[in-house]
Design a protein around this motif. Structure first.
Motif, PDB file in Angstrom:
ATOM      1  N   THR A  55       0.816  -1.116  -0.008  1.00 52.17           N
ATOM      2  CA  THR A  55       0.064   0.141   0.078  1.00 52.17           C
ATOM      3  C   THR A  55       0.848   1.149   0.037  1.00 52.17           C
ATOM      4  OG1 THR A  55      -0.001  -0.013   2.584  1.00 52.17           O
ATOM      5  CG2 THR A  55      -1.758  -1.069   1.367  1.00 52.17           C
ATOM      6  N   VAL A  56       0.213   2.300  -0.606  1.00 57.03           N
ATOM      7  CA  VAL A  56       1.010   3.665  -0.646  1.00 57.03           C
ATOM      8  C   VAL A  56       0.059   4.532   0.002  1.00 57.03           C
ATOM      9  CG1 VAL A  56       2.104   5.349  -1.946  1.00 57.03           C
ATOM     10  CG2 VAL A  56       2.649   2.973  -2.504  1.00 57.03           C
ATOM     11  N   SER A  57       0.151   5.056   0.959  1.00 55.03           N
ATOM     12  CA  SER A  57      -0.785   5.994   1.349  1.00 55.03           C
ATOM     13  C   SER A  57      -0.783   7.422   1.095  1.00 55.03           C
ATOM     14  CB  SER A  57      -0.535   6.252   3.092  1.00 55.03           C
ATOM     15  OG  SER A  57       0.338   6.931   3.435  1.00 55.03           O
ATOM     16  N   GLU A  58      -1.801   8.064   1.440  1.00 50.41           N
ATOM     17  CA  GLU A  58      -1.785   9.524   0.639  1.00 50.41           C
ATOM     18  C   GLU A  58      -0.403  10.438   1.452  1.00 50.41           C
ATOM     19  OE1 GLU A  58      -6.308  11.159   0.231  1.00 50.41           O
ATOM     20  OE2 GLU A  58      -5.614  10.711   2.418  1.00 50.41           O
ATOM     21  N   LYS A  59      -0.185  10.029   2.681  1.00 50.33           N
ATOM     22  CA  LYS A  59       0.928  10.674   3.458  1.00 50.33           C
ATOM     23  C   LYS A  59       2.412   9.965   2.735  1.00 50.33           C
ATOM     24  CE  LYS A  59      -1.509  12.024   7.431  1.00 50.33           C
ATOM     25  NZ  LYS A  59      -1.461  12.141   8.821  1.00 50.33           N
ATOM     26  N   GLY A  60       2.245   9.199   1.933  1.00 46.00           N
ATOM     27  CA  GLY A  60       3.538   8.678   1.131  1.00 46.00           C
ATOM     28  C   GLY A  60       4.013   7.319   2.184  1.00 46.00           C
ATOM     29  N   VAL A  61       3.421   6.960   3.036  1.00 42.52           N
ATOM     30  CA  VAL A  61       4.051   5.635   3.683  1.00 42.52           C
ATOM     31  C   VAL A  61       3.737   4.730   2.885  1.00 42.52           C
ATOM     32  CG1 VAL A  61       3.760   4.397   5.694  1.00 42.52           C
ATOM     33  CG2 VAL A  61       3.541   6.645   6.012  1.00 42.52           C
ATOM     34  N   ILE A  62       4.726   3.819   2.489  1.00 44.52           N
ATOM     35  CA  ILE A  62       4.644   2.583   1.962  1.00 44.52           C
ATOM     36  C   ILE A  62       4.664   1.282   2.916  1.00 44.52           C
ATOM     37  CG2 ILE A  62       5.813   1.113   0.066  1.00 44.52           C
ATOM     38  CD1 ILE A  62       7.032   3.667  -1.004  1.00 44.52           C
ATOM     39  N   ARG A  63       3.736   0.357   2.818  1.00 47.21           N
ATOM     40  CA  ARG A  63       3.821  -0.754   3.582  1.00 47.21           C
ATOM     41  C   ARG A  63       3.532  -2.202   2.369  1.00 47.21           C
ATOM     42  NH1 ARG A  63       2.698   0.090   8.856  1.00 47.21           N
ATOM     43  NH2 ARG A  63       2.176   2.387   9.402  1.00 47.21           N
ATOM     44  N   GLN A  64       4.358  -2.908   3.011  1.00 43.97           N
ATOM     45  CA  GLN A  64       4.504  -4.348   2.424  1.00 43.97           C
ATOM     46  C   GLN A  64       3.192  -5.113   3.500  1.00 43.97           C
ATOM     47  OE1 GLN A  64       8.149  -6.206   1.850  1.00 43.97           O
ATOM     48  NE2 GLN A  64       7.197  -8.065   1.814  1.00 43.97           N
ATOM     49  N   LEU A  65       2.456  -5.691   2.886  1.00 43.21           N
ATOM     50  CA  LEU A  65       1.338  -6.445   3.756  1.00 43.21           C
ATOM     51  C   LEU A  65       1.712  -8.006   3.712  1.00 43.21           C
ATOM     52  CD1 LEU A  65      -1.901  -4.668   2.849  1.00 43.21           C
ATOM     53  CD2 LEU A  65      -0.235  -3.965   4.332  1.00 43.21           C
ATOM     54  N   THR A  66       2.099  -8.431   2.619  1.00 36.43           N
ATOM     55  CA  THR A  66       2.390  -9.901   2.609  1.00 36.43           C
ATOM     56  C   THR A  66       3.871 -10.165   2.867  1.00 36.43           C
ATOM     57  OG1 THR A  66       3.045  -9.465   0.276  1.00 36.43           O
ATOM     58  CG2 THR A  66       0.703 -10.596   0.850  1.00 36.43           C
ATOM     59  N   LEU A  67       3.886 -10.279   4.351  1.00 36.96           N
ATOM     60  CA  LEU A  67       5.347 -10.371   4.848  1.00 36.96           C
ATOM     61  C   LEU A  67       5.617 -11.943   5.369  1.00 36.96           C
ATOM     62  CD1 LEU A  67       5.303  -7.285   7.290  1.00 36.96           C
ATOM     63  CD2 LEU A  67       6.441  -7.843   5.269  1.00 36.96           C
ATOM     64  N   THR A  68       6.554 -12.342   4.984  1.00 36.46           N
ATOM     65  CA  THR A  68       7.096 -13.814   5.260  1.00 36.46           C
ATOM     66  C   THR A  68       8.603 -13.869   5.470  1.00 36.46           C
ATOM     67  OG1 THR A  68       7.748 -14.349   2.890  1.00 36.46           O
ATOM     68  CG2 THR A  68       5.408 -14.745   3.331  1.00 36.46           C
ATOM     69  N   ARG A  69       8.998 -15.146   6.246  1.00 37.54           N
ATOM     70  CA  ARG A  69      10.126 -15.228   6.474  1.00 37.54           C
ATOM     71  C   ARG A  69      11.228 -14.984   5.446  1.00 37.54           C
ATOM     72  NH1 ARG A  69      10.115 -20.180  10.930  1.00 37.54           N
ATOM     73  NH2 ARG A  69       9.016 -18.726  12.648  1.00 37.54           N
ATOM     74  N   GLU A  70      10.748 -15.825   4.131  1.00 38.13           N
ATOM     75  CA  GLU A  70      11.654 -15.533   3.089  1.00 38.13           C
ATOM     76  C   GLU A  70      11.585 -14.483   2.378  1.00 38.13           C
ATOM     77  OE1 GLU A  70      10.194 -19.244   0.949  1.00 38.13           O
ATOM     78  OE2 GLU A  70      11.611 -20.463   2.033  1.00 38.13           O
ATOM     79  N   ASN A  71      10.605 -13.565   2.672  1.00 39.55           N
ATOM     80  CA  ASN A  71      10.242 -12.323   1.874  1.00 39.55           C
ATOM     81  C   ASN A  71      10.036 -12.376   0.324  1.00 39.55           C
ATOM     82  OD1 ASN A  71       9.868  -9.771   2.238  1.00 39.55           O
ATOM     83  ND2 ASN A  71      12.015  -9.237   1.662  1.00 39.55           N
ATOM     84  N   ARG A  72       9.329 -13.169   0.017  1.00 29.47           N
ATOM     85  CA  ARG A  72       8.653 -13.595  -1.491  1.00 29.47           C
ATOM     86  C   ARG A  72       7.447 -13.543  -1.415  1.00 29.47           C
ATOM     87  NH1 ARG A  72      11.806 -18.494  -4.061  1.00 29.47           N
ATOM     88  NH2 ARG A  72      10.912 -19.563  -2.360  1.00 29.47           N
ATOM     89  N   SER A  73       7.096 -13.556  -2.634  1.00 32.31           N
ATOM     90  CA  SER A  73       5.521 -13.618  -3.035  1.00 32.31           C
ATOM     91  C   SER A  73       4.997 -14.975  -2.451  1.00 32.31           C
ATOM     92  CB  SER A  73       5.406 -13.526  -4.491  1.00 32.31           C
ATOM     93  OG  SER A  73       5.952 -14.242  -5.254  1.00 32.31           O
ATOM     94  N   ILE A  74       3.657 -14.875  -2.315  1.00 28.33           N
ATOM     95  CA  ILE A  74       2.961 -16.090  -1.619  1.00 28.33           C
ATOM     96  C   ILE A  74       1.909 -16.679  -2.624  1.00 28.33           C
ATOM     97  CG2 ILE A  74       3.343 -15.346   0.500  1.00 28.33           C
ATOM     98  CD1 ILE A  74       0.277 -14.555   0.735  1.00 28.33           C
TER      99      ILE A  74
END
Length: 203
Positions: A55-74
Motif C-alpha cells: 500500500t502507498v498512503s496519501e502521506k507517502g507511507v509504503i507498507r508491505q502487507l504480505t510478509l514472510t520469513r523468506e520475503n517472497r511472494s505467496i
C-alpha cells in the motif's frame, strides 16, 4: 463541410470505443471491507498463482502487507482472501492505493519494494514500469480506512439493582479489564517498508 462532419463523427465513435475498453477491463482482484479500517484482498479467477501486496498512503507511507520469513511472494488462490486474513490500514495515514503484484513464480519482495519506492511519486504503476523476472501483472485498487466507534459494554448491575460498575467503552469488558483483541491480525502495522515480518507465509 460534409467531410468535417464525417471526421467529427469518427472521432466521437473512437472516443466511445476507448471508454468501453477501459470499462470492460477485467479486475484481477477485489477488496472486501471487513471493518472500518480492515479489508480482505480477493483474487478473481484466472490470475497468476503468486502475489504480493503493498500500500502507498496519501502521506507517502509504503507498507508491505504480505510478509514472510523468506520475503517472497505467496500463493494466492482465486476467490480466497490473500493470506486468509484481513489487513488493517492505519486511519491516520489516510486513503491508500493498494498494489497487488501477480506473478507466475515466487519473486523476491526486495526488488519490488525498491522499485515501488523509486516510483512512489507516479500516479499509476504497471508491470511495464518494473524490472522483474517472468510474467507479472499489477492490479491497483483504493481503500479509505475509517475511524471505528469504541464498543460500549454497559454497566454491571448488583443484587439490589444498583450499578456496581458504571460500564466501560473502548474495548474493555464488564469488569473494567481490558478486553482481548478482536482476532484481526494487524499485518499492516509493523509492516512498513523494511520493517519486521508480521505473519508467516500462507500455505
Amino acid at each position: 463541410m460534409k467531410r468535417w462532419s464525417v471526421v467529427m463523427a469518427a472521432v466521437a465513435l473512437c472516443a466511445g470505443c476507448e471508454g468501453n475498453k477501459k470499462e470492460d477491463r477485467p479486475t484481477r482482484a477485489q477488496l472486501r471491507r471487513t471493518g472500518p479500517a480492515t479489508v480482505e484482498v480477493v483474487p478473481t479467477d484466472g490470475q497468476l498463482p503468486y502475489c504480493m501486496l503493498y500500500t502507498v498512503s496519501e502521506k507517502g507511507v509504503i507498507r508491505q502487507l504480505t510478509l514472510t520469513r523468506e520475503n517472497r511472494s505467496i500463493r494466492c488462490d482465486p476467490k480466497k482472501p490473500v493470506a486468509n486474513t484481513s489487513f488493517r490500514i492505519p486511519v491516520q495515514e489516510g486513503k491508500v492505493r493498494m498494489y497487488i503484484f501477480f506473478s507466475d513464480d515466487r519473486i523476491p519482495a526486495g526488488p519490488v519494494a525498491q522499485q515501488l519506492y523509486d516510483l512512489r511519486g507516479q500516479d499509476r504503476i504497471n508491470a511495464m514500469d518494473l524490472r522483474l523476472p517472468g510474467r507479472v501483472f499489477v492490479e491497483t485498487l483504493e481503500f479509505t480506512p475509517e475511524e471505528s466507534s469504541p464498543p460500549v459494554t454497559g454497566g454491571v448491575v448488583g443484587a439490589g439493582g444498583e450499578l456496581v460498575d458504571g460500564g466501560t467503552s473502548g474495548g474493555a469488558n464488564g469488569n473494567g479489564n481490558a478486553a482481548p483483541g478482536t482476532g484481526v491480525p494487524v499485518l499492516a502495522d509493523g509492516g512498513t517498508l523494511g520493517g519486521p515480518a508480521a505473519t508467516e507465509e500462507a500455505p
